[in-house]
Design a protein around this motif. Sequence first.
Motif, PDB file in Angstrom:
ATOM      1  N   ALA A 164       0.867  -1.605  -0.331  1.00  0.00           N
ATOM      2  CA  ALA A 164       0.120   0.237  -0.167  1.00  0.00           C
ATOM      3  C   ALA A 164       0.628   0.952   0.177  1.00  0.00           C
ATOM      4  O   ALA A 164       1.962   1.276   0.536  1.00  0.00           O
ATOM      5  CB  ALA A 164      -0.687   0.400   1.459  1.00  0.00           C
ATOM      6  N   ALA A 166       0.004   4.967   1.256  1.00  0.00           N
ATOM      7  CA  ALA A 166      -0.503   6.385   1.833  1.00  0.00           C
ATOM      8  C   ALA A 166       0.298   7.151   2.001  1.00  0.00           C
ATOM      9  O   ALA A 166       1.249   7.808   1.766  1.00  0.00           O
ATOM     10  CB  ALA A 166      -1.071   5.387   3.052  1.00  0.00           C
ATOM     11  N   THR A 185      -5.280   9.635   1.833  1.00  0.00           N
ATOM     12  CA  THR A 185      -5.549   8.838   0.658  1.00  0.00           C
ATOM     13  C   THR A 185      -5.044   7.233   1.289  1.00  0.00           C
ATOM     14  O   THR A 185      -2.937   7.369   1.755  1.00  0.00           O
ATOM     15  CB  THR A 185      -4.025   9.244  -0.459  1.00  0.00           C
ATOM     16  OG1 THR A 185      -2.833   9.202  -0.364  1.00  0.00           O
ATOM     17  CG2 THR A 185      -5.431  10.487  -0.538  1.00  0.00           C
ATOM     18  N   PHE A 186      -4.784   6.431   0.342  1.00  0.00           N
ATOM     19  CA  PHE A 186      -4.836   4.765   0.576  1.00  0.00           C
ATOM     20  C   PHE A 186      -4.733   4.202  -1.037  1.00  0.00           C
ATOM     21  O   PHE A 186      -5.783   3.726  -1.194  1.00  0.00           O
ATOM     22  CB  PHE A 186      -5.178   4.314   2.172  1.00  0.00           C
ATOM     23  CG  PHE A 186      -4.583   2.864   2.460  1.00  0.00           C
ATOM     24  CD1 PHE A 186      -4.117   2.713   2.818  1.00  0.00           C
ATOM     25  CD2 PHE A 186      -5.400   1.722   1.335  1.00  0.00           C
ATOM     26  CE1 PHE A 186      -3.290   1.766   3.736  1.00  0.00           C
ATOM     27  CE2 PHE A 186      -5.091   0.872   1.785  1.00  0.00           C
ATOM     28  CZ  PHE A 186      -3.801   0.786   3.062  1.00  0.00           C
ATOM     29  N   GLN A 187      -3.465   3.762  -1.087  1.00  0.00           N
ATOM     30  CA  GLN A 187      -3.576   3.598  -2.548  1.00  0.00           C
ATOM     31  C   GLN A 187      -3.190   1.871  -2.107  1.00  0.00           C
ATOM     32  O   GLN A 187      -2.447   2.004  -2.183  1.00  0.00           O
ATOM     33  CB  GLN A 187      -3.076   3.428  -3.185  1.00  0.00           C
ATOM     34  CG  GLN A 187      -3.131   3.157  -4.471  1.00  0.00           C
ATOM     35  CD  GLN A 187      -1.865   3.710  -5.782  1.00  0.00           C
ATOM     36  OE1 GLN A 187      -1.205   5.184  -5.431  1.00  0.00           O
ATOM     37  NE2 GLN A 187      -1.528   3.126  -6.684  1.00  0.00           N
ATOM     38  N   ILE A 205      -8.399   4.243  -5.710  1.00  0.00           N
ATOM     39  CA  ILE A 205      -7.393   4.414  -3.903  1.00  0.00           C
ATOM     40  C   ILE A 205      -8.808   5.181  -3.099  1.00  0.00           C
ATOM     41  O   ILE A 205      -9.757   6.167  -3.510  1.00  0.00           O
ATOM     42  CB  ILE A 205      -7.107   6.315  -4.774  1.00  0.00           C
ATOM     43  CG1 ILE A 205      -5.840   6.065  -5.599  1.00  0.00           C
ATOM     44  CG2 ILE A 205      -6.088   6.876  -3.414  1.00  0.00           C
ATOM     45  CD1 ILE A 205      -4.829   7.151  -6.435  1.00  0.00           C
ATOM     46  N   THR A 207     -10.151   7.337  -0.208  1.00  0.00           N
ATOM     47  CA  THR A 207     -10.132   8.957   0.197  1.00  0.00           C
ATOM     48  C   THR A 207     -10.210   8.727   1.282  1.00  0.00           C
ATOM     49  O   THR A 207     -12.030   8.337   1.747  1.00  0.00           O
ATOM     50  CB  THR A 207      -9.996   9.818  -1.211  1.00  0.00           C
ATOM     51  OG1 THR A 207     -11.614   9.200  -1.623  1.00  0.00           O
ATOM     52  CG2 THR A 207      -8.923   9.600  -2.290  1.00  0.00           C
TER      53      THR A 207
END
Length: 270
Positions: A164, A166, A185-187, A205, A207
């Motif tokens: 991840a 972030a 944001t966390f991808q 993503i 958010t």
Amino acid sequence: MTLSKHSLRGAMAAASLAVSPVWAQDDSDLQKKLANPIADIVTLPFQWTTNFNAGPFEKPQYTLNIQPVYPVKIGGGWSLINRAIVPLLSNPALLPGQDRKDGLGDITYEGFFAPTPSAGGWIWGVGPAMVMRTATDERLGAGKWSLGPAVVGIKESGPWTVGALATQVWSVAGDDNRPNVSAFTFQPIVSYRLDSKQSLGYVGIVTADWEQTRSSQRWTVPLGVSYSLLVRPEGFVPMNFVVGAGYNVIRPDNASDWFVRFQVNFVLPK
């Protein structure tokens, strides 16, 4: 004997391909690096996203993100991975009588300090994230300068790459008449290599807008899948094509529901 300009350019391109270590790697290794946002390769992705049913009038919203990545060795077994996101936006009207607004959005810079990964270990990096007040219209950006931390961690195991990326930024300057920014944001990074050239992955993503007082307006959580294909055109740089689609299962009012994405990623000599 003399070379034409066309022939000379072709010879120079061929020479650059021959000496770059990127093209000495097999396709599987290059696919691994493309799934790793802090890999030691220079890339230039162009990512087009269409968000359907956005805004109060449920019109499409379009985004072209130009996302160059350039790693720099800084000594002691460490690298600085420079990443930028340059958004070109086309946003639908928010009020009756408004026209669609097109232009540049707020540019994001992320710099990850990353150690040389050990064999079989975690690959990670940490550094600053900055969102710049570059939008050409107030409807295309937050009107603020924002800063905060960014962190990424991934693990490679067989055909899988999982991890991840972030970020969390807070506004530090800008238009006092615009709302403050506190954005997360966390991808998720999930990639499964089908073979040496093809892979499947997660697209989207997560958010959060912490400035929203109502929890129902705070989160956007997408679920999506992507397919990527690595190609090596003769006499040109490697290219990775990605197509994907997803659905925002959690989203604020007036946010898009479905989205589709197309990306072409150029792997450049360093």
